[in-house]
Scaffold this motif. Structure first.
Motif, PDB file in Angstrom:
ATOM      1  N   ARG A  97     -53.369 -11.192 -14.246  1.00  0.00           N
ATOM      2  CA  ARG A  97     -52.491 -12.799 -15.322  1.00  0.00           C
ATOM      3  C   ARG A  97     -52.393 -12.753 -16.760  1.00  0.00           C
ATOM      4  O   ARG A  97     -51.920 -12.826 -17.219  1.00  0.00           O
ATOM      5  CB  ARG A  97     -53.617 -13.778 -14.677  1.00  0.00           C
ATOM      6  CG  ARG A  97     -53.496 -14.423 -13.657  1.00  0.00           C
ATOM      7  CD  ARG A  97     -54.347 -15.808 -13.579  1.00  0.00           C
ATOM      8  NE  ARG A  97     -54.195 -16.758 -11.978  1.00  0.00           N
ATOM      9  CZ  ARG A  97     -55.464 -16.848 -11.185  1.00  0.00           C
ATOM     10  NH1 ARG A  97     -56.171 -16.758 -12.012  1.00  0.00           N
ATOM     11  NH2 ARG A  97     -55.108 -17.102 -10.205  1.00  0.00           N
ATOM     12  N   VAL A 122     -48.361 -11.405  -2.511  1.00  0.00           N
ATOM     13  CA  VAL A 122     -47.258 -11.654  -3.799  1.00  0.00           C
ATOM     14  C   VAL A 122     -46.244 -10.837  -3.603  1.00  0.00           C
ATOM     15  O   VAL A 122     -45.538 -10.102  -4.205  1.00  0.00           O
ATOM     16  CB  VAL A 122     -47.511 -10.901  -5.573  1.00  0.00           C
ATOM     17  CG1 VAL A 122     -47.387 -11.386  -6.867  1.00  0.00           C
ATOM     18  CG2 VAL A 122     -49.504 -11.572  -6.013  1.00  0.00           C
ATOM     19  N   ASP A 124     -42.771 -10.600  -4.887  1.00  0.00           N
ATOM     20  CA  ASP A 124     -42.091 -10.246  -5.804  1.00  0.00           C
ATOM     21  C   ASP A 124     -43.211  -8.926  -6.070  1.00  0.00           C
ATOM     22  O   ASP A 124     -42.203  -8.595  -7.385  1.00  0.00           O
ATOM     23  CB  ASP A 124     -41.739 -11.017  -7.171  1.00  0.00           C
ATOM     24  CG  ASP A 124     -40.460 -12.054  -6.520  1.00  0.00           C
ATOM     25  OD1 ASP A 124     -40.213 -11.374  -5.711  1.00  0.00           O
ATOM     26  OD2 ASP A 124     -39.843 -12.269  -7.378  1.00  0.00           O
ATOM     27  N   ARG A 203     -40.130 -12.055  -9.588  1.00  0.00           N
ATOM     28  CA  ARG A 203     -41.153 -13.171 -10.665  1.00  0.00           C
ATOM     29  C   ARG A 203     -42.549 -12.873 -10.070  1.00  0.00           C
ATOM     30  O   ARG A 203     -42.702 -13.760  -9.148  1.00  0.00           O
ATOM     31  CB  ARG A 203     -40.088 -14.263 -10.433  1.00  0.00           C
ATOM     32  CG  ARG A 203     -39.382 -14.543 -11.621  1.00  0.00           C
ATOM     33  CD  ARG A 203     -38.636 -15.620 -12.067  1.00  0.00           C
ATOM     34  NE  ARG A 203     -37.358 -15.780 -13.024  1.00  0.00           N
ATOM     35  CZ  ARG A 203     -37.137 -14.993 -13.627  1.00  0.00           C
ATOM     36  NH1 ARG A 203     -37.908 -14.613 -14.827  1.00  0.00           N
ATOM     37  NH2 ARG A 203     -35.265 -15.189 -14.244  1.00  0.00           N
ATOM     38  N   ARG A 205     -46.097 -14.118  -9.257  1.00  0.00           N
ATOM     39  CA  ARG A 205     -46.481 -15.177  -9.692  1.00  0.00           C
ATOM     40  C   ARG A 205     -47.818 -15.060  -8.977  1.00  0.00           C
ATOM     41  O   ARG A 205     -48.144 -14.614  -7.480  1.00  0.00           O
ATOM     42  CB  ARG A 205     -45.622 -16.218  -8.436  1.00  0.00           C
ATOM     43  CG  ARG A 205     -45.046 -17.033  -8.973  1.00  0.00           C
ATOM     44  CD  ARG A 205     -44.665 -18.391  -8.665  1.00  0.00           C
ATOM     45  NE  ARG A 205     -43.244 -18.678  -8.701  1.00  0.00           N
ATOM     46  CZ  ARG A 205     -41.895 -18.304  -9.863  1.00  0.00           C
ATOM     47  NH1 ARG A 205     -42.920 -18.171 -11.198  1.00  0.00           N
ATOM     48  NH2 ARG A 205     -40.788 -18.181  -9.836  1.00  0.00           N
ATOM     49  N   VAL A 206     -49.178 -15.148  -9.663  1.00  0.00           N
ATOM     50  CA  VAL A 206     -49.721 -14.272  -9.203  1.00  0.00           C
ATOM     51  C   VAL A 206     -51.206 -15.694  -9.647  1.00  0.00           C
ATOM     52  O   VAL A 206     -50.855 -16.380 -10.563  1.00  0.00           O
ATOM     53  CB  VAL A 206     -50.974 -12.914 -10.584  1.00  0.00           C
ATOM     54  CG1 VAL A 206     -52.297 -12.837 -10.055  1.00  0.00           C
ATOM     55  CG2 VAL A 206     -49.973 -12.322  -9.927  1.00  0.00           C
TER      56      VAL A 206
END
Ligand code: 5GP
Length: 206
Positions: A97, A122, A124, A203, A205-206
């Motif tokens: 992050r 994730v 992406d 994109r 997202r974590v």
């Protein structure tokens, strides 16, 4: 404006996962890549395996005891974790992050099982598989490392044969030609650059 500058103005950071059989040279390639291109920041993962003489705690891995590792799982501190060859390995989520929030590309060097889990968690993320030029070359590299017993080499070789069959599930495959980690690193850099221009952008997202 160069691609690098454009990305600084409109950061579109990526989570890059580099995987492949153990001994294929993933860590050396990623270290070379990060040295040449500071936009890419390697994630230092955690493990319960013993530290090798040439390794530094906090640089190569965070070396943890089994109970420290369990605590990290319980606090949801790991993005993924897996047992490789009898020891635990996991990806600290805060690091991922932090790197992405700073607008840089986070690069993660993990086992194929880990890569599969990251793909699921994730979607992406950008997945790159590193292949040895041949299976014989891989076994020789493990022997040269000197830290592995013959039975451990045999086990890692069996795993490698199984994993190689999964290479087609990755976004890209890069062959690590013997003794040329910087070339494989540059190839990964080109892939990252090309992916950064992709529409719609990845994109993670974590
Ligand atoms: P080694 O013990 O040789 O350093 O690593 C054994 C394997 O564990 C390698 O394939 C390495 O990439 C993988 N590995 C290292 N860190 C992690 C991690 O955080 N998660 C997963 N799934 N595998 C990891």
């Amino acid at each position: 404006m160069t691609d690098g500058e454009k990305r600084m103005t409109f950061p579109n950071p990526m989570l890059v996962v580099v995987s492949g059989p153990s001994g294929v040279g993933k860590s050396t390639i990623v270290a070379e890549l990060a040295r040449r291109h500071p936009q890419v920041v390697p994630i230092v993962t955690a493990t319960t395996r013993a530290q090798r003489p040439d390794e530094i705690d906090g640089v190569h891995y965070h070396f943890l005891t089994e109970s420290e590792f369990r605590e990290l799982i319980e606090r949801d501190g790991l993005l993924e974790h897996a047992n490789n060859h009898g020891f635990w390995y996991g990806t600290p989520i805060d690091q991922v992050r932090g790197i992405l929030a700073a607008g840089r590309d986070a690069i993660l060097t993990i086992s194929p099982e880990g890569a599969r889990n990251v793909r699921r968690l994730v979607p992406d993320a950008l997945l790159i598989f590193v292949m040895p030029p041949s299976m014989e070359d891989l076994a020789q590299r493990l022997r040269d490392r000197g830290s592995e017993s013959e039975s451990s080499i045999a086990r890692r070789r069996e795993d490698a044969e199984r994993w190689m069959a999964e290479a087609s599930d990755y976004d890209h495959v890069v062959v690590n030609e013997t003794g040329r980690p910087e070339e494989a690193g540059e190839r990964i850099w080109e892939i990252i650059q090309a992916e950064a221009r992709r529409e719609p952008p990845r994109r993670p997202r974590v």
